[in-house]
Design a protein around this motif. Structure first.
Motif, PDB file in Angstrom:
ATOM      1  N   ARG A 215      35.742  31.624  77.428  1.00 52.82           N
ATOM      2  CA  ARG A 215      36.495  31.164  76.104  1.00 52.82           C
ATOM      3  C   ARG A 215      37.770  32.007  75.933  1.00 52.82           C
ATOM      4  NH1 ARG A 215      32.908  33.749  71.138  1.00 52.82           N
ATOM      5  NH2 ARG A 215      33.827  35.794  71.289  1.00 52.82           N
ATOM      6  N   ASP A 216      38.440  31.425  74.928  1.00 50.17           N
ATOM      7  CA  ASP A 216      39.841  32.511  74.617  1.00 50.17           C
ATOM      8  C   ASP A 216      39.599  33.712  74.076  1.00 50.17           C
ATOM      9  OD1 ASP A 216      41.175  30.168  75.562  1.00 50.17           O
ATOM     10  OD2 ASP A 216      41.780  29.292  73.775  1.00 50.17           O
ATOM     11  N   TYR A 217      40.196  34.690  74.439  1.00 43.36           N
ATOM     12  CA  TYR A 217      40.067  35.882  73.934  1.00 43.36           C
ATOM     13  C   TYR A 217      41.533  36.530  73.277  1.00 43.36           C
ATOM     14  CZ  TYR A 217      38.633  40.736  73.498  1.00 43.36           C
ATOM     15  OH  TYR A 217      38.347  42.010  72.994  1.00 43.36           O
ATOM     16  N   GLU A 218      41.461  36.431  72.127  1.00 42.51           N
ATOM     17  CA  GLU A 218      42.779  36.918  71.611  1.00 42.51           C
ATOM     18  C   GLU A 218      43.874  36.006  71.843  1.00 42.51           C
ATOM     19  OE1 GLU A 218      43.288  40.875  72.513  1.00 42.51           O
ATOM     20  OE2 GLU A 218      42.224  41.726  70.670  1.00 42.51           O
ATOM     21  N   GLY A 219      43.420  34.758  72.154  1.00 47.54           N
ATOM     22  CA  GLY A 219      44.506  33.566  72.365  1.00 47.54           C
ATOM     23  C   GLY A 219      44.933  33.455  73.843  1.00 47.54           C
ATOM     24  N   VAL A 220      44.082  34.163  74.781  1.00 50.18           N
ATOM     25  CA  VAL A 220      44.303  34.181  76.115  1.00 50.18           C
ATOM     26  C   VAL A 220      42.856  33.562  76.704  1.00 50.18           C
ATOM     27  CG1 VAL A 220      44.867  35.256  78.264  1.00 50.18           C
ATOM     28  CG2 VAL A 220      45.686  36.086  76.078  1.00 50.18           C
ATOM     29  N   PRO A 221      43.093  32.623  77.654  1.00 54.50           N
ATOM     30  CA  PRO A 221      42.094  32.164  78.249  1.00 54.50           C
ATOM     31  C   PRO A 221      41.430  33.216  79.194  1.00 54.50           C
ATOM     32  CG  PRO A 221      43.757  30.423  78.587  1.00 54.50           C
ATOM     33  CD  PRO A 221      44.115  31.715  78.028  1.00 54.50           C
ATOM     34  N   ALA A 222      39.960  33.532  79.025  1.00 53.15           N
ATOM     35  CA  ALA A 222      39.320  34.664  79.665  1.00 53.15           C
ATOM     36  C   ALA A 222      37.922  34.388  80.111  1.00 53.15           C
ATOM     37  CB  ALA A 222      39.287  35.921  78.595  1.00 53.15           C
ATOM     38  N   THR A 223      37.402  35.305  80.911  1.00 49.90           N
ATOM     39  CA  THR A 223      36.189  35.141  81.318  1.00 49.90           C
ATOM     40  C   THR A 223      35.427  36.441  80.986  1.00 49.90           C
ATOM     41  OG1 THR A 223      36.609  33.588  83.116  1.00 49.90           O
ATOM     42  CG2 THR A 223      34.534  35.029  83.201  1.00 49.90           C
ATOM     43  N   LEU A 224      34.141  36.294  80.449  1.00 49.79           N
ATOM     44  CA  LEU A 224      33.450  37.442  80.120  1.00 49.79           C
ATOM     45  C   LEU A 224      32.212  37.733  81.245  1.00 49.79           C
ATOM     46  CD1 LEU A 224      32.226  40.079  78.327  1.00 49.79           C
ATOM     47  CD2 LEU A 224      30.893  38.274  77.161  1.00 49.79           C
ATOM     48  N   VAL A 225      32.171  38.725  81.852  1.00 50.05           N
ATOM     49  CA  VAL A 225      31.148  39.212  82.922  1.00 50.05           C
ATOM     50  C   VAL A 225      30.487  40.260  82.160  1.00 50.05           C
ATOM     51  CG1 VAL A 225      30.613  39.802  85.234  1.00 50.05           C
ATOM     52  CG2 VAL A 225      32.682  38.613  84.639  1.00 50.05           C
ATOM     53  N   VAL A 226      28.984  40.047  82.163  1.00 46.94           N
ATOM     54  CA  VAL A 226      27.990  41.177  81.605  1.00 46.94           C
ATOM     55  C   VAL A 226      27.293  41.738  82.831  1.00 46.94           C
ATOM     56  CG1 VAL A 226      26.290  41.536  79.889  1.00 46.94           C
ATOM     57  CG2 VAL A 226      28.008  40.061  79.299  1.00 46.94           C
ATOM     58  N   TYR A 227      27.484  42.990  82.845  1.00 48.45           N
ATOM     59  CA  TYR A 227      26.863  43.745  84.206  1.00 48.45           C
ATOM     60  C   TYR A 227      25.688  44.551  83.483  1.00 48.45           C
ATOM     61  CZ  TYR A 227      31.075  42.894  86.629  1.00 48.45           C
ATOM     62  OH  TYR A 227      32.203  42.126  87.117  1.00 48.45           O
ATOM     63  N   GLU A 228      24.443  44.506  84.199  1.00 46.75           N
ATOM     64  CA  GLU A 228      23.330  45.499  83.705  1.00 46.75           C
ATOM     65  C   GLU A 228      23.012  46.218  84.986  1.00 46.75           C
ATOM     66  OE1 GLU A 228      19.706  43.117  83.247  1.00 46.75           O
ATOM     67  OE2 GLU A 228      19.613  42.170  85.378  1.00 46.75           O
ATOM     68  N   ASN A 229      22.483  47.441  84.442  1.00 47.74           N
ATOM     69  CA  ASN A 229      22.258  48.667  85.615  1.00 47.74           C
ATOM     70  C   ASN A 229      21.110  48.099  86.625  1.00 47.74           C
ATOM     71  OD1 ASN A 229      21.344  50.782  86.924  1.00 47.74           O
ATOM     72  ND2 ASN A 229      22.205  52.023  85.101  1.00 47.74           N
ATOM     73  N   ALA A 230      21.473  47.839  87.610  1.00 48.99           N
ATOM     74  CA  ALA A 230      20.624  47.470  88.877  1.00 48.99           C
ATOM     75  C   ALA A 230      19.488  48.441  88.993  1.00 48.99           C
ATOM     76  CB  ALA A 230      21.316  47.536  89.949  1.00 48.99           C
ATOM     77  N   GLN A 231      19.459  49.564  88.508  1.00 45.13           N
ATOM     78  CA  GLN A 231      18.378  50.362  88.562  1.00 45.13           C
ATOM     79  C   GLN A 231      17.369  50.477  87.387  1.00 45.13           C
ATOM     80  OE1 GLN A 231      18.336  53.223  90.886  1.00 45.13           O
ATOM     81  NE2 GLN A 231      19.861  52.206  92.479  1.00 45.13           N
ATOM     82  N   GLU A 232      18.206  50.218  86.348  1.00 43.80           N
ATOM     83  CA  GLU A 232      17.364  49.841  85.150  1.00 43.80           C
ATOM     84  C   GLU A 232      17.650  48.486  84.352  1.00 43.80           C
ATOM     85  OE1 GLU A 232      18.233  53.385  82.690  1.00 43.80           O
ATOM     86  OE2 GLU A 232      17.712  55.100  84.243  1.00 43.80           O
ATOM     87  N   PRO A 233      17.204  47.439  84.755  1.00 42.11           N
ATOM     88  CA  PRO A 233      17.356  46.158  84.138  1.00 42.11           C
ATOM     89  C   PRO A 233      17.205  46.270  82.732  1.00 42.11           C
ATOM     90  CG  PRO A 233      16.156  45.888  86.108  1.00 42.11           C
ATOM     91  CD  PRO A 233      16.274  47.548  85.868  1.00 42.11           C
TER      92      PRO A 233
END
Length: 262
Positions: A215-233
């Motif tokens: 979605r747009d983030y502060e008026g700029v097209p953007a992509t949010l990537v959420v990472y989780e800890n692979a050792q502690e999901p």
């Protein structure tokens, strides 16, 4: 026939005034040749007799008497001279005694410092060792946190989300696409399925991609990537990165990033 020669110690034709004075006033020290010449020479003998007569007359003169005022001044001058000499002597003795006392005090201070120098040096060494170990442990702890925490997600992009408002926007976006841990039901699905994600989504060492959103983030097209800890999901903290553009890569500018509670 050869004529007899005069002895070498014989004086010349006539004695000088100094030689005659020597013979008259100090006959014991006068050279023998001078006395012999004076006794054999009529002219020198007469002058020598006059000098001896003058010496006798001077010895017979009465001793002169000094005025009482002169005697008083002389006595006072002599007394002042003795007082000055005594004062200088006392000052020299006091200076020598002070110098000895000062030298003894210095030796005492040096000995005192020597007695405490070793304990002080040991304490300083212990303090340096403690400080060094503390700094080392702090550095190790910081490195461990950096290697295991969200900071490893940084890449060559430039993050622009550092203020509180940006963090609030990031938190709201993450919480809108991820269900908090411990709630019933499955995690919210991302608008993009796994197959629809960009193949170039930047990986994070020790982390796995949990979900993405665009979605747009502060008026700029953007992509949010959420990472989780692979050792502690199941950890309640995820790490979120907002990349500029619809298909982020490792060179995409970072608009915001940071850890977020689910």
């Amino acid at each position: 026939m050869t004529e007899p020669q005069e002895p070498r110690s014989t004086a010349p034709n006539h004695l000088t005034g100094e030689a005659l004075s020597e013979c008259a006033f100090s006959p014991q020290t006068a050279p023998a040749g001078w006395l012999e010449h004076a006794e054999g020479c009529a002219e020198c003998s007469a002058q020598l007799a006059d000098l001896r007569l003058l010496l006798t007359q001077l010895a017979e003169l009465p001793e002169p008497e000094l005025p009482e005022s002169v005697v008083i001044r002389l006595d006072a001058a002599v007394a002042r001279a003795w007082q000055q000499a005594d004062a200088e002597h006392e000052a020299e003795q006091e200076a020598a005694a002070s110098e000895k006392a000062l030298a003894a005090a210095r030796r005492g201070r040096r000995w005192s410092w020597r007695k405490i120098a070793l304990p002080l040096g040991s304490l300083a060494l212990i303090a340096l060792v403690v400080l060094g170990l503390g700094s080392l442990m702090h550095g190790v702890g910081s490195s461990s946190s950096a290697s295991s925490g969200p900071a490893i997600a940084a890449n060559g992009g430039v993050s622009r989300g550092n203020d509180s408002a940006t963090e609030s926007l990031l938190t709201q976006w993450v919480q809108s696409v991820v269900t908090p841990t411990g709630t019933s039901g499955a995690k919210k699905a991302t608008p993009m399925t796994q197959n629809e994600r960009c193949a170039s989504t930047p990986p994070r060492a020790g982390y796995a991609v949990l979900t993405t959103s665009q979605r747009d983030y502060e008026g700029v097209p953007a992509t949010l990537v959420v990472y989780e800890n692979a050792q502690e999901p199941s950890s309640s903290t995820v790490y979120a990165v907002v990349y500029e553009g619809s298909c982020p890569s490792s060179t995409s500018p970072i608009l915001a990033e940071g850890p977020v509670q689910r």
